[in-house]
Design an enzyme around this catalytic site. Structure first.
Site, mmCIF file in Angstrom:
data_model
loop_
_atom_site.group_PDB
_atom_site.id
_atom_site.type_symbol
_atom_site.label_atom_id
_atom_site.label_comp_id
_atom_site.label_asym_id
_atom_site.label_seq_id
_atom_site.Cartn_x
_atom_site.Cartn_y
_atom_site.Cartn_z
ATOM 1 N N GLU A 33 -28.163 -40.697 -48.102
ATOM 2 C CA GLU A 33 -28.955 -40.982 -46.919
ATOM 3 C C GLU A 33 -28.735 -42.422 -46.434
ATOM 4 O O GLU A 33 -28.625 -42.676 -45.242
ATOM 5 C CB GLU A 33 -30.438 -40.732 -47.225
ATOM 6 N N CYS A 80 -45.985 -36.485 -51.396
ATOM 7 C CA CYS A 80 -45.967 -35.314 -52.277
ATOM 8 C C CYS A 80 -47.067 -35.348 -53.341
ATOM 9 O O CYS A 80 -47.491 -34.303 -53.831
ATOM 10 C CB CYS A 80 -44.628 -35.187 -52.970
ATOM 11 N N LYS A 121 -41.700 -25.859 -50.186
ATOM 12 C CA LYS A 121 -40.432 -25.749 -50.913
ATOM 13 C C LYS A 121 -40.079 -24.296 -51.215
ATOM 14 O O LYS A 121 -38.918 -23.944 -51.343
ATOM 15 C CB LYS A 121 -40.506 -26.542 -52.224
ATOM 16 N N GLU A 133 -25.535 -42.522 -44.762
ATOM 17 C CA GLU A 133 -25.612 -41.906 -43.431
ATOM 18 C C GLU A 133 -26.263 -42.849 -42.431
ATOM 19 O O GLU A 133 -25.814 -42.993 -41.292
ATOM 20 C CB GLU A 133 -26.407 -40.591 -43.516
ATOM 21 N N CYS A 164 -36.210 -35.117 -46.530
ATOM 22 C CA CYS A 164 -36.543 -34.528 -47.831
ATOM 23 C C CYS A 164 -37.811 -33.713 -47.814
ATOM 24 O O CYS A 164 -38.080 -32.952 -48.721
ATOM 25 C CB CYS A 164 -36.617 -35.569 -48.938
#
Lengths: 658, 164, 579
Positions: C278, C502, C357, C281, C298
């Site tokens: 990432e 999360c 997920k 990128e 993510c």
């Protein structure tokens, strides 16, 4: 026809852009128009129909009258006048309120008094025209009263039994003036109050006047209107709102609609005064979508007021701005609750919110908002015009002024009645209402709609005021006044109101959503027959429910979020209080004395009367009736669902119920 | 044919949700699913909110109405004058329950809390016409009148779909 | 300060406080159901009713502010009867299936029933009956169990600003549902599962994958591998009565081995890998004029949200797969090859704090050579159930280490589990990739914490990097609208759908302890702090992976297996203007 805007006075014209503070005064006071006194006076008289050069035919055209065929009557008049080539003017007024005798037609011949004819249908029209307009004779067959001096045969309208005990403040113009004409409203003294308020009173003085008058909210709760205004006036906010609650949802109440349809300007003027008093520059009228005629007339009223510079910016050059809009309610009884109504205006589900904060402090979009009901606001202009002392001289110590009721049910004269507070229920039922028709016995009067209660003969001397009604287990409510006779079952009435409340509960809070459902189920079990029930426990459940009914009612009343839930147990509690014997009869003797609770009825055919025609057989949806053609028939009780269709259908009265 | 109803309302103004729903229903007779989605985009509210509002108020319906709408007043005054039986006979006559539409899309039965014509209770209202002081005996005749009107129209070649 | 009396106790409390909070401050518990911290009280459930002197009815304590001289009674017979009745009414319209309910033992309604000693069905009658919506890959919606407290509606609408569900119908027929009561799979739902966390009953719950996983573990041919997400280790202990924020990594590994997994790897490894890709990128986009700002990718809830609502901005999303998908991809390629196993036999189970997920793992565009990368996803809660079924006394377990090579990780990976973590981890590596020097102070305090949007400008080698961290999907729209209008100043934006990240994911333990998010967050930063290596590029196994298999970040191989593409899933809206 000319209008007040068009009459050229000796100073420059009043327009919305260039408003004049003395516009209203000049309209009605000829002396303020030197050189034009006569013209102004003449115009005012014409508008009040004090002088007319051609006959004027007034037809009451509110929804209630239209339902009774007023529209057809008007068409018949138009046709008849054209055919007979008679010059006359037809004026569609609002409703006078006497529903039973609708449609009403008043005819005023030039130079004569306005004479009232009742229960006119289209077939009567040619005869009426013939008699009154051609022969110039009173049409005695249908004459009701006169607006002039009464005689033995033709009483003055206010001397008739239905109108005599009434005191008309809110309804003063209803049925008399043309609701769509702003000029007529002005000529009858309209806008004088807002004119007075803007020129002579400060907002605080207006609020004070309303406080002093003792006017209380007519929508149900009876909260002093002045206190609400005072609270809102004290809020510092650039934007405030005044909302008129015209979402009359109480089954059996249509007072507000009558004002909206028959005298909308009165409401608008009341709102203008209210807005000026609290410092609101925006107003909404939240009106039921089910009242299309009211909405149509309100919209015309608002448009006209704008045209006359009475709504909008710098009204009558006072610096006061007021924009008024209609919001159509979409049908939810709970929107009568202030916070739910506001949620609905905001485009949400109409679910109430906990208070505080009160709407007067944080209401519509968080801004200070006053919500008043139609009838409350329709009182305002009279209070400002005639003073708080006059208003507070009417009524009782704590309940001032008048109250409009929708008198209906098992009563001879039904319709809208406006009575001074403090009048007894008995006077309303037996004097104004003319008692119970068909020689039946009075059983109860239901006041306050679904939140109210049923009052029996023992308390019929109760005064109509907020506290007294509450004291006997009913409430003022919005003004439903339904009379019941011996054919009405009180268990069934409790069931009826609970069903209504249940279906109108918004579902937000637990006690109302779940509690009223359980309450309804308990009531529903009372008149259930349990025939064919195999489980004995089911049958016993009806006693168990009764045991907990009080406990459940108390919790619902104690914990519900809004007034709808808090008052939901009232119909049941008042029923239990006054008609306990009837409940017990249902429970233990399995009997409904009024013959209403189907499950407890037995239908049978008297074989000595039955001709065997077979009509009942065809009507019976469960094939419970058997019998040879031409022979007496018989009802199989196990199959009978007590729909009563055979009873209704039998031409020989051979079917009996007990 | 119709002017664009959205033109009357500002985009993203949440308070115009109910008026928009009312306007759409005035045109279609009910609220089509696609229209709800479009309103949701226009006022900037999730579809669930729009649907929640549409299902909250009595006025809104999500299925088309029948050609003739029979409204039975269930107000208090009508109730004490036996409107429950009137409702029952209309239901038996048409073979449907209140809130339903006949399969031929000719009739819908609705109950209303109060029509406000208590003086002539019990009242029913079919389309624009009011019937006051009705009795159960009259019901079949009244219904028949509307049935035969439809038959006449069909015979004369007029379309007999549900309300547009 | 205001002085009032509650149950004859003199209480001094701050003005503006509710009765509920004032009572709590002196140790008086008042039950709540519809109450949600930080949201305007709705006053729906009435269970918190108390008696206030001078008031006609009972008062909802969650919604009523205190005033001077107020006299409150929270435990009068009247209050007790009211509360008891409310619970009875709720129970009467609730399926009586506690024994077979997924929330048995962790249900607020059940607790209240016990607390108020409900011992009979006083009010019998009709109860609602609705089918369970099992249409989505992640969530199940069971309206029959719903008590209409409205917490899910408020979380979905007011906090997440997704608004997939709302109150439908009215009165007794009210339900919380999607438009037209359609399946969640075709609704606006992003499956974040925040609704599950607030649901007092089992009306909202995850779709269980326990059977699939247990079948795989019992399958002779399946080579079962578990991987654990960063956030799970900081929360799972709560379910075994450990203090909030206990790090249970070692016990988890032991536990999973006991369950029969052949290998237990760490998603943190893939997190480090994600950072490598990432950060690369990002730098590439900045230096070659690519689409900016770049969004992190993510969080699958966030990705789903973007696809459904801002399908025109997909170019801005990083093409990196999420860490557990990267791990899965490597397990079925690099690892399988290395071990000589048929990739078809590799069964990868992700232990995730997340419900989305489950949906993500089934996205076809994530398949590598027509094999799904991750075969099953278990939420933290499901794993707890699995441990319980297997008779594993979690608290007593010893600690063990992850398997290698896909088990090694740095501190940068650990903080992935919290809002701002991905950003911080990426910055640590981007700094190195841009300057070739190690960042001295790796703590980016400005992106930590629970603010809605955290923004900062980081200067690296003369490059001013404007960054933003969006904490919770409800705060994304404002930044996205700016991007859409071309007004955004940002280079890099991290978005986590769940407030807090999360650690507060929809698959996490359910309880209403107030400090849970902060304590869990602390645990992750603690893990990071204790690590010797705190920058992803320092991970030895990562270095080895690039050397042996991938080449370098952004290489062709990386693109083949570690990057993906997205789909515009905006609903095509038919224009139904009147003719």
């Amino acid at each position: 026809m000319k209008s007040f805007l068009e009459i050229k006075y000796n100073i420059e014209n009043h327009t919305p852009v260039n408003p004049k503070e003395d516009f209203i005064a000049k309209c009605t006071n000829p002396k303020l128009n030197p050189g034009q006194e006569n013209e102004v006076e003449q115009f005012n008289k014409e508008l009040r129909y004090e002088i007319n050069d051609v006959p004027v035919i007034f037809i009451g055209m509110d929804t209630s009258a239209l339902a009774s065929g007023a529209g057809k009557v008007k068409a018949a008049f138009e046709k008849e006048l054209k055919e007979k080539n008679i010059e006359a003017k037809i004026v569609a007024t609002g409703g006078i309120g006497f529903g039973t005798l609708e449609p009403f037609v008043d005819i005023k011949l030039p130079g004569e008094d306005r004479v009232v004819y009742s229960q006119i249908n289209e077939k009567d029209v040619p005869k009426l025209v013939e008699s009154v307009l051609i022969k110039k004779e009173v049409f005695t067959k249908k004459v009701f009263a006169t607006y002039g001096k009464g005689t033995d045969t033709l009483p003055n309208i206010n001397e008739t039994p239905f109108f005599k005990p009434q005191l008309r403040v809110v309804l003063e113009n209803c049925g008399i003036i043309k609701p769509e004409s702003i000029d007529e409203y002005i000529a009858w003294g309209g806008f004088k109050a807002i004119d007075k308020a803007l020129r002579l009173l400060t907002p605080a003085e207006v609020v004070n006047e309303i406080l002093k008058s003792g006017l209380r909210g007519r929508g149900g709760g009876g909260f002093p209107a002045g206190k609400k205004w005072d609270l809102a006036l004290k809020q510092k906010s650039e934007i405030k709102y005044l909302v008129c609650n015209a979402d009359e949802g109480d089954p059996g109440a249509f007072m507000d609609r009558s004002v909206l349809e028959s005298d909308p300007y009165k409401l608008v003027e009341g709102m203008m005064i209210g807005a000026y008093a609290i410092g609101a520059s925006y107003g909404y009228i939240y009106c039921r979508a089910e009242y299309p005629l009211a909405i149509e007339r309100l919209q015309k009223t608002i448009d006209k007021c704008k045209e006359y510079g009475l709504l909008g910016k710098n009204i009558l050059n006072s610096g006061f701005n007021f924009e008024l809009k209609i919001k159509k309610g979409a049908g939810a009884f709970v929107c009568g609750e202030e916070t739910a109504l506001l949620a609905s205006i905001e485009g949400k589900r109409g679910m109430p919110k906990p208070r505080p904060p009160y709407p007067s402090i944080a209401g519509l979009w968080g801004k200070p908002t006053v919500i008043n009901n139609v009838e409350t606001l329709a009182n305002i202009s009279s209070i400002i015009n005639r003073g708080s002392d006059w208003f507070s001289s009417i009524g009782t110590e704590k309940s001032k002024g008048t109250k409009v009721f929708a008198l209906s049910g098992k009563i001879t004269n039904s319709g809208l009645v406006e009575v001074p507070m403090g009048i007894t229920l008995e006077e309303v039922v037996f004097n104004i209402g003319g008692g119970i028709p068909d020689n039946k016995k009075f059983k109860a009067v239901q006041i306050g709609g679904p939140s109210g209660g049923c009052l029996p003969e023992s308390v019929i001397k109760t005064q109509v005021d907020y506290e007294s009604l509450k004291g006997v287990g009913a409430m003022m409510g919005s003004g439903g006044f339904v009379v019941m006779d011996e054919d009405t079952c009180m268990v069934d009435i409790a069931k009826f109101f609970l069903t209504f409340i249940q279906s109108e509960s918004c579902g937000k809070c637990v006690p109302c959503r779940e509690g009223t459902k359980r309450m309804l189920e308990i009531i529903e079990r009372i008149p259930k027959s349990y025939k064919g029930t195999t489980n004995k426990l089911d049958e016993l459940q009806r006693f168990k429910g009764i045991i907990y009914l009080n406990r459940l009612s108390n919790v619902i009343r104690d914990t519900s979020l809004c007034g709808l839930g808090q008052s939901a147990p009232n119909p049941v509690l008042s029923g239990l209080q006054y008609f306990k014997d009837e409940y017990e009869e249902h429970l233990y003797e399995r009997k409904c004395r009024a013959g209403v609770c189907k499950d407890l009825l037995t239908y049978s055919i008297d074989n000595t009367i039955c001709s065997g025609c077979g009509v009942c057989v065809r009507k019976c949806s469960t094939e419970a009736i058997i019998g040879e053609k031409g022979q007496a028939h018989y009802i199989i009780q196990d199959k009978c669902i007590k729909c009563g269709m055979c009873f209704e259908a039998c031409r020989f009265d051979a079917v009996s119920v007990n | 044919m119709h002017e664009n109803i959205f033109d009357h309302y500002e985009k993203k103004d949440k308070s115009s949700l109910i008026p928009l729903l009312q306007d759409v229903q005035a045109i279609y007779g009910y609220l089509p699913e696609d229209a709800l989605q479009e309103i949701s985009d226009y006022v900037g509210l999730p579809l669930s909110r729009v649907y929640g509002v549409a299902t909250f108020y009595n006025q809104f319906r999500l299925t088309p109405l029948g050609k003739n709408v029979v409204r039975i007043c269930r107000g208090t005054a009508c109730h004490v004058k036996n409107s429950a039986n009137i409702l029952y006979s209309v239901e038996t006559e048409l073979g449907i329950q209140a809130g339903q539409t006949t399969r031929d899309k000719l009739f819908t039965i609705e109950t209303v809390a109060c029509i406000g014509a208590c003086s002539i209770a019990p009242v029913i209202n079919i389309n624009e016409e009011y019937y006051g002081r009705v009795t159960t005996k009259e019901i079949p005749k009244i219904i028949k009148k509307y049935r035969s009107e439809v038959q006449k129209e069909t015979a004369s070649g007029k379309v007999t779909e549900g309300v547009k | 300060m205001v002085e009032l009396t509650i149950n004859n106790i003199k209480v001094k409390a701050e003005e503006g406080m509710t009765i509920l909070d004032a009572a709590k401050s002196v140790g008086i518990a008042v039950p709540t159901l519809c109450h949600l911290k930080d949201l305007i009280p709705s006053g729906a459930c009435r269970i918190c009713s108390v008696e206030v002197e001078g008031q006609r009815g009972l008062i909802p304590s969650c919604a009523y502010p205190i005033y001077e001289g107020m006299v409150v009674e929270t435990n009068s017979p009247r209050v007790r009867v009211a509360r008891k009745t409310i619970v009875e009414l709720l129970i009467e319209n609730h399926p009586q299936d506690c024994l077979i309910c997924v929330r048995n033992g962790n249900c607020e309604l059940q607790d209240l029933s016990e607390k108020y000693s409900i011992r009979e069905h006083r009010y019998k009658g009709e109860h609602k009956d609705h089918a369970v919506d099992i249409s989505s890959a992640s969530l199940e919606r069971d309206p029959a169990k719903c008590i209409l407290c409205g917490r899910c509606v408020r979380v979905c609408g007011e906090i997440q600003k997704v608004g997939a569900i709302d109150f439908i119908n009215r009165g007794f027929t009210s339900i919380v549902s999607t438009p037209y009561n359609k399946g969640l799979n075709v609704s606006d739902c992003i499956l974040c599962g925040q609704c599950i966390l607030v649901c007092p009953t089992a009306s909202l719950r995850e779709k269980s994958s326990l059977k699939t996983v247990s079948d795989a573990l019992n399958h002779r041919k399946k080579y079962t591998i578990a991987q654990i997400a960063p956030a799970v280790r900081a929360t799972l202990g709560e379910e075994f009565n450990m203090p909030l924020g206990t790090d249970v990594t070692g016990k988890l590994v032991t536990g999973l081995r006991r369950l029969g997994f052949k290998r237990v790897f760490d998603t943190n490894f893939a997190a480090d890998l994600t950072i490598m890709e990432e950060a690369h990128e990002l730098i590439k986009r900045i230096t070659t004029g690519g689409t900016l700002p770049m969004f992190t990718s993510c969080c699958p809830g966030w990705v789903k949200y973007l696809e459904q609502n801002y399908g025109d901005l997909l170019e801005n999303l990083s093409t990196c797969k999420s860490p557990h998908e990267m791990e899965g991809a490597l397990l079925k390629s690099y690892f399988a090859k290395k071990m000589g196993i048929d990739p078809k036999d590799v069964f990868v189970v992700s232990i995730m704090p997340c419900t989305v997920k489950k949906y993500e793992s089934a996205r076809p565009e994530l398949n590598v050579e027509s094999l799904t990368e991750v075969d099953a996803v278990l939420t933290t809660r499901e794993l707890v159930r699995f441990f319980n079924i297997a008779g594993i006394e979690f608290a007593d377990l010893g600690e063990s280490e992850f398997d290698n090579p896909l088990g090694e990780s740095t501190g940068a990976a650990a903080i992935f589990g919290t809002s701002g973590g991905v950003m911080e981890a990426a910055l640590r590596t981007a700094y190195y990739q841009l300057t070739n020097t190690h960042l001295e102070n790796v703590d980016f305090e400005q992106v930590r914490g629970l603010q809605d949007i955290k923004e900062s400008t980081i200067s690296i080698n003369g490059l001013d990097l404007n960054i933003a961290v969006v904490n919770g999907i409800g705060n994304a729209a404002q930044i996205l609208d700016e991007v859409r209008e071309g007004k955004s100043k940002y280079h890099f934006v991290e978005v986590m759908a769940c407030p807090g990240g999360c650690i507060n994911g929809g698959g996490q333990p359910i309880h209403q302890k107030i400090d849970k998010v902060i304590e869990r967050m602390k645990a992750l930063y603690e893990i990071d702090k204790k690590m010797l290596l705190r920058r992803s590029y320092e991970n030895e196994s990562i270095k080895k992976l690039y050397a042996e298999f991938l080449g370098e970040p952004g290489s062709h191989v990386s693109h083949e297996i570690l990057h993906t593409h997205y789909i515009d899933r905006r609903k095509t809206r038919k224009i139904v203007n009147p003719k």
